[in-house]
Design a protein around this motif. Structure first.
Motif, short mmCIF file in Angstrom:
data_model
loop_
_atom_site.label_atom_id
_atom_site.label_comp_id
_atom_site.label_asym_id
_atom_site.label_seq_id
_atom_site.Cartn_x
_atom_site.Cartn_y
_atom_site.Cartn_z
N SER A 508 0.84 -1.19 0.00
CA SER A 508 0.00 0.00 0.00
C SER A 508 0.88 1.24 0.00
N LYS A 510 0.27 5.52 0.36
CA LYS A 510 -0.67 6.63 0.50
C LYS A 510 0.10 7.94 0.63
N GLY A 527 -4.34 10.48 -1.60
CA GLY A 527 -4.81 9.26 -2.23
C GLY A 527 -4.11 8.03 -1.68
N THR A 529 -3.27 3.64 -2.83
CA THR A 529 -3.41 2.46 -3.68
C THR A 529 -2.92 1.24 -2.93
N THR A 530 -3.66 0.15 -3.07
CA THR A 530 -3.32 -1.11 -2.41
C THR A 530 -3.50 -2.26 -3.39
N LYS A 591 -7.47 -5.05 -5.73
CA LYS A 591 -6.88 -3.76 -6.04
C LYS A 591 -7.79 -2.66 -5.50
N TYR A 593 -8.05 1.62 -5.16
CA TYR A 593 -7.55 2.95 -5.52
C TYR A 593 -8.47 3.98 -4.88
N GLU A 616 -13.43 5.79 -3.74
CA GLU A 616 -12.67 4.56 -3.54
C GLU A 616 -13.18 3.47 -4.48
#
Length: 935
Positions: A508, A510, A527, A529-530, A591, A593, A616
């Motif tokens: 992840s 951020k 923001g 993302t993972t 996923k 975002y 999200e």
């Protein structure tokens, strides 16, 4: 030579001079918001000797031993002059300073130095000024209470309960609706199928604060409903500290028992992992013929012949920990580091552990519960858990950067010997059951972070890389049935063993930006993302031909002796067979975002608002064999099983009615996503509880609308009174539902309509108002009452779409007496946490008595002839007393008594007003003595 001598002498003199210095350290905050003031100056009065506060408001100032007056100031804030601060050579004095904004009157306020940092007051200040509804506990409370890890300390947080001594539930909601973060970054626990983390892996000695967020704002993860537990460690400790501790726990009902169970494990079990002794002895790709031959005979002999338990004396619980931390100042950079190791070895022994299964009998006019079977026997386990954390951070005037490495290792060996008595309801028989199990879990997590200032713009970024692994190597389940005094495998008997493996990698990243907007507040945006990848694999085996094999002894270890195995000379002997199912193996990917923007605005002098939006998106993919309820199959190859884009708004207001009194109100929308395990076709059985979990690829994510109102009054910096009400509206709430007419099989399903509403009450009060002699005593309590409702007509119980309500009506043949609404699974109707503390710094004595209980909770939903299962209240009364001694009080001895009321963990079937036992554990009382030394 003379020049070299002078240089060396000068260096030595300089070093000695520095060695005699002490440090003044602490945090400068804005009184109105409790946030750190980056750039605040801390100087010795009348000199230019000083320091500048970092991004979080922390500072460090080297001073000569003696008495000093210190000036703390920041642009447009009222300066503070603190008189009479004593600095000791080589020691650290801490001083926190809240500054008030006053652009018209900037004369310095003169106060007397307070040498004791009260972080309890700091926690309440954060609660008071936060835009979220939060509760928490500070490092000061950890010290006063004497809890060595978070599992005990968290029981004193409003609306929080701790399940199994390690899992945190917020507002009575189950683990699906509770997230855990370490320094703001979401981390899963040892079990990736749970949202919560085993909090007993965190020793309290390295923690700064623990904050529980109960309302969502856009800068938090959208997968949030019940609460977010943020565990904060201190990157830059105020002073150098090294501590060691050793503890022993004794339970008269469990420990030093000569009849405890175990089995032959590996030489490294004491370290929390298997050395390879339990590894699958053949390749997972080997095909074992169904008809026995020489290759089958050879493969059979590669497997361990040990199937039975051993009896012997077990030991007490043991624990140890090591902590080393420090802050090192250099001319251009300041370094901070933490090194922590925590180890626990816990032994349990449950004599006469009981598990029962009941079904509804429709032939009875009262629709009574009829027993299917009773399992009773002894259950022992050895649980090794250790964790290590290494943290390193560096800061200058313009940036802070750091990294934390956390590894947690857990190995649990379980042995059970019991008898299962099945009644005439199904197949009447008696089964002698031996279970040998080992579960190995590990989690390795690296969190790297940075904090930067570009003019007025602040940038925070964090990257988290996580490796999780669970292994169940050689889980052995042996069942010998006995009918009319004869032993056999003809009626429910078998020899089963399996190897399960789960591997998961996730990363992840951020980023958060903060930009102040003057008096109108601040703007935040950023923001995340993972990406998560999982691989799950199961290899199952059994033995043939059990139907005709002659069992001469009721001894599991006798079964796989050489004389009983298949060979050319013994064609009726036992041989291994592969019983694996492809639908149990799968690969998954998730996923996520996200982006957000929010504004914290000071609308009037007493009214503040926080509002914003988080967007999200999530996708989940599945590769494996889909198994439908009609037993048909379908191959899935990287099939998208979830694709959602969610708009998650949030708005909140904080109104300061009078000084130290707030009224809060908020509304927000969040989600709760299914786990990989739930969103699969895996069929996973737990032989101990005899429950079978079946995944559901069609499961949807839950959406939650959250409404909160709280009134809070901060009577003093350490005393508080508050009352809250909240309401949550769930769509597609996920619940575990029994299969109709199958009392041992559960499946996660969506609930179309569900809601929760409740109230929380809390108070903390020192007792010196009664009498000054009670200055060292304080009491507190928090109570939550929660009501939940589920529309049973919106709960599907099979692929045909039949609802829970329709299923029961069809089973009974009438709607008479069938309720359309029930409570939500995992939702406790009430939670009570209360405590009384004693803290005497002069004598080095502290003590705590706490009581915790939660109401009867629906655990598994029953349908048709399968009754629902409820967890009964567990009344937990615990005591902790500690005494520090020595010239510098470096030594501490503590005594803890757990479960003073000697209550049991009980689950029951419930149908109408009728209760029948599902399972019961009798944990008994545990007495723990610990010695800790700091230097």
């Amino acid at each position: 030579m003379r020049k070299l001598f002078l240089v060396v002498l000068g260096a030595i003199t300089f070093g000695l001079a520095n060695a005699q210095e002490g440090f003044l350290r602490g945090k400068v905050t804005e009184a109105a918001t409790a946030e750190g003031l980056f750039g605040a100056t801390i100087t010795k009065l009348g000199t230019t000797q000083g320091a500048v506060a970092d991004f979080d408001g922390n500072y460090s100032l080297a001073l000569e031993p003696g008495i000093h007056d210190i000036v703390i100031q920041f642009v447009s804030f009222q300066p503070i002059t603190v008189e009479g601060i004593e600095i000791m050579a080589g020691e650290v004095t801490t001083l926190d300073a809240p500054l008030s904004e006053d652009v018209q009157e900037l004369q310095s306020v003169v106060v007397t130095a307070n040498q004791i940092k009260d972080s309890d007051a700091g926690i309440l200040a954060v609660q008071k000024k936060s835009g979220n509804t939060i509760d928490g506990i500070s490092s000061s409370s950890f010290r006063k209470i004497g809890d060595s890890n978070l599992s005990g300390a968290m029981k004193r947080v409003t609306g929080v309960t701790v399940q199994d001594g390690k899992y945190v539930y917020v507002r009575g909601l189950g683990d699906r609706y509770t997230k855990t973060a370490l320094n703001g970054m979401i981390v899963p626990g040892l079990d990736p199928d749970r949202n919560d983390v085993q909090i007993d892996i965190f020793p309290t000695g390295i923690l700064e604060n623990v904050i529980v967020y109960k309302t969502f704002t856009p800068n938090l993860n959208g997968d949030f409903a019940g609460g977010l537990v943020n565990i904060e460690t201190k990157s830059f400790p105020e002073e150098k500290q090294t501590s060691l501790s050793l503890g022993f726990g004794f339970n008269p009902d469990m420990h030093l028992n000569t009849n405890a169970l175990s089995y032959k494990g590996s030489s490294t079990d004491i370290l929390g992992f298997d050395s390879g002794t339990r590894d699958l002895p053949i390749s997972g790709n080997v095909v074992i013929p169904t008809s026995p031959d020489a290759s089958v005979a050879a493969a059979t002999r590669l497997f361990s012949p040990d199937l039975g338990v051993e009896r012997g004396t077990n030991f007490m619980n043991t624990s140890m920990s090591f902590v080393h931390r420090n802050q090192v100042q250099r001319s251009k950079m300041t370094w901070g580091y933490n090194v922590i190791f925590n180890y626990k070895n816990t032994n349990t022994y449950y004599e006469n552990f009981t598990r029962k299964r009941y079904e509804r009998d429709r032939t009875s006019a009262e629709l009574s519960l009829e027993r299917d079977y009773t399992g009773r026997g002894d259950l022992s386990s050895n649980n090794v858990l250790w964790s290590g954390l290494v943290g390193l951070a560096a800061k200058t005037d313009n940036f802070t950067i750091g990294t934390n490495f956390l590894h947690t290792q857990n190995g649990q060996s379980t042995a059970m010997e019991r008898t299962l008595n099945f009644t005439a309801l199904n197949n009447p028989t008696k089964i002698h059951n031996d279970i040998l199990a080992y579960t190995e879990r590990s989690m390795t997590n690296n969190i790297t972070y940075g904090k930067h200032h570009f003019g007025r713009l602040r940038l925070d970024w964090t990257n988290s890389l996580l490796f999780s692994k669970i292994e169940d190597p050689d889980y052995r389940d042996t069942r010998i049935n006995e009918d009319d005094g004869e032993f056999a495998f003809k009626n429910g008997g078998s020899i089963d063993r399996f190897w399960r493996s789960l591997n998961e990698v996730s990363e992840s990243f951020k980023v958060d930006f903060t930009y102040p907007l003057g008096e109108s507040g601040k703007l935040k945006f950023g923001g995340l993302t993972t990406i998560r990848n999982r691989d799950f694999e199961v290899h199952s085996f059994n033995y043939a031909p059990v139907e005709v094999f002659k069992v001469d002894e009721n001894d599991a270890d006798w079964l796989l002796q050489e004389d009983n195995l298949y060979s050319a000379d013994n064609t009726s002997g036992l041989y291994i067979q592969d019983n694996s199912n492809d639908f149990n193996n799968y690969e998954g990917q998730q996923k996520i975002y996200a982006g957000y923007a929010m504004h914290e605005a000071q609308l009037t002098e007493r009214l503040k608002s926080t509002y914003g939006l988080r967007v999200e998106g999530v996708q989940m993919y599945y590769s494996g064999i889909r198994l439908r309820e009609d037993n048909s199959t379908q191959v899935e190859n990287n099939t998208k099983t979830l694709d959602e884009l969610n708009l998650l708004p949030s708005v909140g207001f904080v109104f300061e009615a009078i000084d130290n009194m707030n009224v809060r109100a908020s509304f927000n929308k969040t989600v709760a996503r299914p786990s990989f395990k739930e969103k699969s076709s895996a069929f996973i059985e737990d032989p101990i509880t005899r429950t079978r979990f079946s995944g559901n690829l069609d499961l949807k994510q839950a959406e939650v609308l959250n409404y909160d109102v709280r009134w809070e009054f901060f009577m003093t910096p350490t005393e508080k009174l508050s009352a809250s009400i909240f309401y949550k509206d769930f769509t597609n709430h996920i619940a575990l539902v029994f299969f109709p007419n199958s009392p041992g099989q559960i499946k996660p399903r969506n609930v179309g309509e569900a809601s929760v509403y409740g109230t929380e009450l809390e108070f903390r009060k020192n007792l010196d108002f009664i009498n000054p002699s009670l200055y060292n005593f304080s009491i507190g309590a928090n109570v939550s009452f929660v009501f939940s409702q589920v529309n049973r007509e919106t709960v599907s119980v099979n692929e045909e779409g039949q609802s829970e309500y329709e299923s029961e009506v069809a089973y009974l043949g009438s709607e008479k007496g069938v309720k359309k609404f029930r409570e939500m699974t995992g939702q406790s109707p009430y939670v009570v946490n209360s405590f009384i503390n004693y803290d005497n710094d002069e004598k080095g004595i502290s003590g705590n008595m706490s009581y915790n209980v939660q109401g009867e909770t629906l655990t598994f939903i029953g349908t048709s002839n399968v009754p629902s299962v409820y967890t009964k209240p567990f009344k937990s009364l615990n005591m902790n007393v500690s005494k520090s001694f020595g010239a510098e009080r470096n030594s501490t001895v503590s005594l803890k008594v757990q479960n003073i009321l000697n209550d049991n963990n009980t689950q029951v079937y419930k149908s109408g007003s009728e209760y029948k036992l599902f399972s019961v554990f009798e944990p008994g009382r545990t007495f723990t003595v610990k010695y800790a030394y700091s230097f």
